[in-house]
Design a protein around this motif. Sequence first.
Motif, short mmCIF file in Angstrom:
data_model
loop_
_atom_site.label_atom_id
_atom_site.label_comp_id
_atom_site.label_asym_id
_atom_site.label_seq_id
_atom_site.Cartn_x
_atom_site.Cartn_y
_atom_site.Cartn_z
N GLY A 90 14.40 2.03 -0.22
CA GLY A 90 15.66 1.39 -0.56
C GLY A 90 16.80 2.37 -0.80
O GLY A 90 17.97 2.02 -0.63
N TYR A 91 16.47 3.60 -1.16
CA TYR A 91 17.50 4.61 -1.35
C TYR A 91 18.18 4.92 -0.02
O TYR A 91 19.41 5.02 0.05
N TYR A 92 17.39 5.06 1.01
CA TYR A 92 17.93 5.30 2.35
C TYR A 92 18.76 4.11 2.82
O TYR A 92 19.86 4.28 3.37
N ASP A 93 18.25 2.90 2.58
CA ASP A 93 18.99 1.70 2.98
C ASP A 93 20.35 1.63 2.28
O ASP A 93 21.36 1.31 2.91
N ASN A 94 20.37 1.94 0.99
CA ASN A 94 21.63 1.90 0.25
C ASN A 94 22.59 2.99 0.70
O ASN A 94 23.81 2.81 0.67
N THR A 95 22.04 4.14 1.11
CA THR A 95 22.88 5.22 1.63
C THR A 95 23.61 4.75 2.89
O THR A 95 24.81 5.00 3.06
N ILE A 96 22.88 4.08 3.77
CA ILE A 96 23.49 3.54 4.99
C ILE A 96 24.55 2.50 4.66
O ILE A 96 25.66 2.53 5.20
N ILE A 97 24.22 1.59 3.75
CA ILE A 97 25.16 0.53 3.37
C ILE A 97 26.44 1.12 2.81
O ILE A 97 27.55 0.70 3.17
N ASN A 98 26.32 2.13 1.94
CA ASN A 98 27.50 2.75 1.34
C ASN A 98 28.38 3.42 2.39
O ASN A 98 29.61 3.32 2.35
N MET A 99 27.74 4.11 3.34
CA MET A 99 28.52 4.80 4.37
C MET A 99 29.20 3.80 5.30
O MET A 99 30.36 3.99 5.70
N ILE A 100 28.50 2.74 5.64
CA ILE A 100 29.09 1.72 6.51
C ILE A 100 30.27 1.05 5.82
O ILE A 100 31.32 0.81 6.44
N ILE A 124 34.77 -6.51 10.56
CA ILE A 124 34.41 -5.19 11.10
C ILE A 124 32.94 -4.91 10.84
O ILE A 124 32.46 -5.06 9.71
N ASP A 125 32.25 -4.52 11.88
CA ASP A 125 30.82 -4.22 11.77
C ASP A 125 30.55 -2.88 12.43
O ASP A 125 30.77 -2.71 13.63
N SER A 126 30.08 -1.92 11.63
CA SER A 126 29.77 -0.59 12.15
C SER A 126 28.26 -0.35 12.11
O SER A 126 27.60 -0.72 11.15
N GLU A 127 27.77 0.27 13.15
CA GLU A 127 26.36 0.68 13.20
C GLU A 127 26.31 2.20 13.29
O GLU A 127 26.87 2.79 14.21
N ILE A 128 25.68 2.83 12.29
CA ILE A 128 25.60 4.29 12.24
C ILE A 128 24.13 4.69 12.11
O ILE A 128 23.45 4.26 11.19
N ASN A 129 23.67 5.50 13.03
CA ASN A 129 22.29 5.96 12.99
C ASN A 129 22.21 7.22 12.13
O ASN A 129 22.40 8.33 12.60
N ILE A 130 21.96 7.03 10.84
CA ILE A 130 21.96 8.13 9.89
C ILE A 130 20.54 8.68 9.73
O ILE A 130 19.59 7.94 9.47
N GLU A 131 20.41 9.97 9.88
CA GLU A 131 19.11 10.63 9.74
C GLU A 131 18.58 10.45 8.32
O GLU A 131 19.29 10.67 7.34
#
Length: 242
Positions: A90-100, A124-131
Amino acid sequence: MKRYIKVILGVIAVGIAVYIYSGFCGNPIEYLQAKKGFEDYIDKHYKGKVEIKSISYGFKTGNFYAKVEDVDKPDTSSYFEYYGDGISDGYYDNTIINMIDEVNNYIAYNIEKESDILREYMSIDSEINIEQYKYRIYDFYSGEEPIKLKIDLHEAYDFEQKENRSYDKDKFPYKNEKEFLKDAYKIVKILQNINYDFESVNISSFKEDGNNAYEVDIDDLSQIKSEGDLQKIIKNVDYSKE
């Protein structure tokens, strides 16, 4: 004989108690397995950056959950879920959500600032492939990862507010293709000045019937130099057939 009966009843009572406890709190052995699983996962991937605050059991799912906090930002919390054969991070998921959220808000801010298209008229919908494990939950978007961006232009949901903005009352749905292209090109020019790596950009707006939409798919923003370039790639999409 009575003694044996008492023993048997005692064993049954303990068994029922353990069964009820396990149903609501999880099997103690599985709890220890989950605890070790969480600890090993965090030690391996986060190396002291996050810590476990509590572990709980979800009796509806039958899985264990670990509440974790970033050691440098304890007011943020995330949940890991233990499946037995894997862990949901969930930490990774929240990191993605915050950046988006950051990216979407920055794009909307710039469009609203540089044009007459208001925030409430954009989805607006952004998709970012974050490592995974590369960023902390409070990190800002670095600009390194490409963005797949979708922007839908539409009527405001707040119709009372819409009444107070007379110049936008009749803007949506667009009267014709030309009017859509005019706004789409405004957005393109603004995106070209934002220091983000856009892998692709999709701009669309539904027509009055609610099924058909104007849509442009752009693979390379730098190649769009006029409304005419958008005219070459515009599509009229019928979503009722999909």
